[in-house]
Design a protein around this motif. Sequence first.
Motif, mmCIF file in Angstrom:
data_model
loop_
_atom_site.group_PDB
_atom_site.id
_atom_site.type_symbol
_atom_site.label_atom_id
_atom_site.label_comp_id
_atom_site.label_asym_id
_atom_site.label_seq_id
_atom_site.Cartn_x
_atom_site.Cartn_y
_atom_site.Cartn_z
ATOM 1 N N UNK A 118 7.165 -3.543 8.802
ATOM 2 C CA UNK A 118 5.729 -3.490 8.535
ATOM 3 C C UNK A 118 5.323 -2.309 7.672
ATOM 4 N N UNK A 119 6.249 -1.388 7.500
ATOM 5 C CA UNK A 119 5.918 -0.231 6.685
ATOM 6 C C UNK A 119 7.026 0.784 6.753
ATOM 7 N N UNK A 120 6.842 1.876 6.022
ATOM 8 C CA UNK A 120 7.896 2.878 5.949
ATOM 9 C C UNK A 120 7.292 4.260 5.791
ATOM 10 N N UNK A 121 8.049 5.239 6.277
ATOM 11 C CA UNK A 121 7.733 6.634 5.995
ATOM 12 C C UNK A 121 8.896 7.154 5.175
ATOM 13 N N UNK A 122 8.591 7.927 4.154
ATOM 14 C CA UNK A 122 9.634 8.328 3.217
ATOM 15 C C UNK A 122 9.608 9.819 2.926
ATOM 16 N N UNK A 166 0.841 -1.201 0.000
ATOM 17 C CA UNK A 166 0.000 0.000 0.000
ATOM 18 C C UNK A 166 0.875 1.250 0.000
ATOM 19 N N UNK A 167 0.685 2.107 -0.990
ATOM 20 C CA UNK A 167 1.528 3.294 -1.144
ATOM 21 C C UNK A 167 0.642 4.535 -1.085
ATOM 22 N N UNK A 168 0.927 5.388 -0.101
ATOM 23 C CA UNK A 168 0.082 6.559 0.138
ATOM 24 C C UNK A 168 0.945 7.808 0.014
ATOM 25 N N UNK A 169 0.684 8.654 -0.975
ATOM 26 C CA UNK A 169 1.545 9.824 -1.172
ATOM 27 C C UNK A 169 1.309 10.890 -0.112
ATOM 28 N N UNK A 170 2.382 11.599 0.253
ATOM 29 C CA UNK A 170 2.297 12.749 1.169
ATOM 30 C C UNK A 170 3.197 13.850 0.616
ATOM 31 N N UNK A 171 3.019 15.075 1.132
ATOM 32 C CA UNK A 171 3.757 16.187 0.506
ATOM 33 C C UNK A 171 5.253 16.134 0.785
ATOM 34 N N UNK A 172 5.640 15.612 1.967
ATOM 35 C CA UNK A 172 7.042 15.323 2.265
ATOM 36 C C UNK A 172 7.064 14.457 3.507
ATOM 37 N N UNK A 208 8.303 -8.212 16.798
ATOM 38 C CA UNK A 208 7.151 -8.994 16.333
ATOM 39 C C UNK A 208 6.769 -10.083 17.341
ATOM 40 N N UNK A 209 7.765 -10.617 18.042
ATOM 41 C CA UNK A 209 7.475 -11.659 19.036
ATOM 42 C C UNK A 209 6.560 -11.117 20.130
ATOM 43 N N UNK A 210 6.599 -9.791 20.344
ATOM 44 C CA UNK A 210 5.696 -9.175 21.331
ATOM 45 C C UNK A 210 4.508 -8.501 20.655
ATOM 46 N N UNK A 211 4.349 -8.739 19.371
ATOM 47 C CA UNK A 211 3.218 -8.150 18.642
ATOM 48 C C UNK A 211 3.381 -6.670 18.340
ATOM 49 N N UNK A 212 4.624 -6.168 18.370
ATOM 50 C CA UNK A 212 4.871 -4.738 18.100
ATOM 51 C C UNK A 212 5.331 -4.579 16.649
ATOM 52 N N UNK A 213 4.662 -3.727 15.871
ATOM 53 C CA UNK A 213 5.125 -3.518 14.502
ATOM 54 C C UNK A 213 6.374 -2.630 14.435
ATOM 55 N N UNK A 214 7.051 -2.678 13.296
ATOM 56 C CA UNK A 214 8.275 -1.893 13.101
ATOM 57 C C UNK A 214 8.117 -1.058 11.830
ATOM 58 N N UNK A 223 4.298 3.839 3.222
ATOM 59 C CA UNK A 223 4.127 2.544 2.559
ATOM 60 C C UNK A 223 3.823 1.507 3.630
ATOM 61 N N UNK A 224 2.781 0.717 3.421
ATOM 62 C CA UNK A 224 2.311 -0.186 4.475
ATOM 63 C C UNK A 224 1.967 -1.557 3.920
ATOM 64 N N UNK A 225 2.018 -2.552 4.806
ATOM 65 C CA UNK A 225 1.577 -3.892 4.410
ATOM 66 C C UNK A 225 0.140 -4.156 4.876
ATOM 67 N N UNK A 226 -0.256 -3.515 5.990
ATOM 68 C CA UNK A 226 -1.562 -3.804 6.580
ATOM 69 C C UNK A 226 -2.665 -2.977 5.917
ATOM 70 N N UNK A 227 -3.664 -3.667 5.420
ATOM 71 C CA UNK A 227 -4.737 -2.997 4.681
ATOM 72 C C UNK A 227 -5.542 -2.030 5.558
ATOM 73 N N UNK A 228 -5.859 -2.451 6.777
ATOM 74 C CA UNK A 228 -6.691 -1.608 7.643
ATOM 75 C C UNK A 228 -5.964 -0.330 8.041
#
Length: 454
Positions: free
Chosen positions: A238-242, A81-87, A194-200, A257-262
């Motif tokens: 799990x995702x990125x900010x760019x 999932x790719x979501x554009x932002x101004x910066x 991830x072993x503690x259910x925390x995303x990165x 950019x994200x992997x999780x749809x919700x």
Amino acid sequence: MVESIHARTRDHRERALRSAGWNPCLLRSEDVYIDLFTDSGTNAMSDRQWSALMRGDEAYAGAQSFYVFEQAVRTHYGYEHVIPVHQGRGGENILSRCLIRPGTHIPGNMYFPSTRAHQELNGATFHDVIVDEAHDADGEHPFKGNVDLAKLRAVITEHGAAAIPYVSLAATVNMAGGQPISIANLTETCDLAHASGIPVFLDTARAVENAWFVKQREPGWAHRSIADILLALCAPTDGAVMSAKKDCLANIGGWIALRDRDLAEQARGLVLLYEGLHTYGGMAGRDMEAIAQGIAESVTEQHIRARIAQVEYLGHRLDTAGVPIVHPIGGHCVCIDATAVLAHLPRTALPGQTLAAAVYLEGGVRGVERGTVSAGRDPATGENRYPSLEFLRLALPRRVYTQSHIDHVADTVIRVHRRRDRITRGLTFTYEPPHLRFFQARFAPTEGTSIYGS
Ligand SMILES: *Cc1c(COP(=O)(O)O)cnc(C)c1O
């Protein structure tokens, strides 16, 4: 694109710096000869990027340029999932609003000013879990951006996984002087979280530069392409900010950019409020075209090799002349250890800001302080934070300056260093804004009207 630049007289620079409140950030660019304030948005675009601009589809919704951009990000960074932002900071705002509740805790491999500011504005406390070596300017550790897993484990144990919305990682850690994280460490960090259910979530502003260092330094990656290594860096997260103003060779733009749809749906909802429609996010269609083309160029070996070699050239020249710099030489910048150059000034006299002023006065070269001024105040206590590293950062725009420009920079810094004893006073705040204070703060010499003199 070729621009003219101007070497001003010393008198002119003195007047300009005084009216800028001794903050190089407030100078007009026409008063700067060589501008190493940042590598952000200051890149020179290629012939192909300029021609891509002409293809910009400026439809409000569903522009073709968005799909070109989305495909480039998916191909090279590997997120669905790719979501554009101004910066970049637009993305930081949205990710922080989606995930952070007041009273929560965010561990990360050293802070970045705008990233931590958004985390704190949303009520989180940031915990630095970078390896100790990152706080030591001299050590030659090849991956000073690595996470200290014991420190991360301790934060999880102390606060509990439920109070940690995510781990905030950066690929090449800006505030440590452009130092990379290894793929092995990044993978272990993700496994632990991830072993503690925390995303990165990964700050990928300079992940291509990180990929170059992995290729040079990490066993097993020497024969892989930069494009492959970039995908491998993003894969465990799990995702990125760019911020597309860095590696992507563009002048503006960014994405989440994200992997999780919700989570992606939630983020798109906020993009509508704060950035623009989810198919442009505050960018023009032409910007998205230039970024897509820039991404493809950024992962070519000839580009990244030349880019990093120019930074190394500046670093080696300073090293050879005995100027104390952060080692190893970083990806996008050379950082001069201001507490070592101006060891005769107390930390309260802001040696990093003072060195930035001196280098501008000497040769019209603009860098930025990365130390006490940038670190701001602790939101809980209101006290100044004194980070272990205090330096003058010289960040190189991509594809802009020639070797003779870089020689001028080295000569300037070497002259300031040789005559460092003449800098007898530091600086003190005369105006201090509440957030990201380094951008707009104003200063005056701690005594008299100059940083020079007896
Ligand atoms: C530049 C930068 C940001 C913020 O991006 P902007 O495009 O300047 O808003 C975030 N993280 C890092 C590491 C950066 O270098």
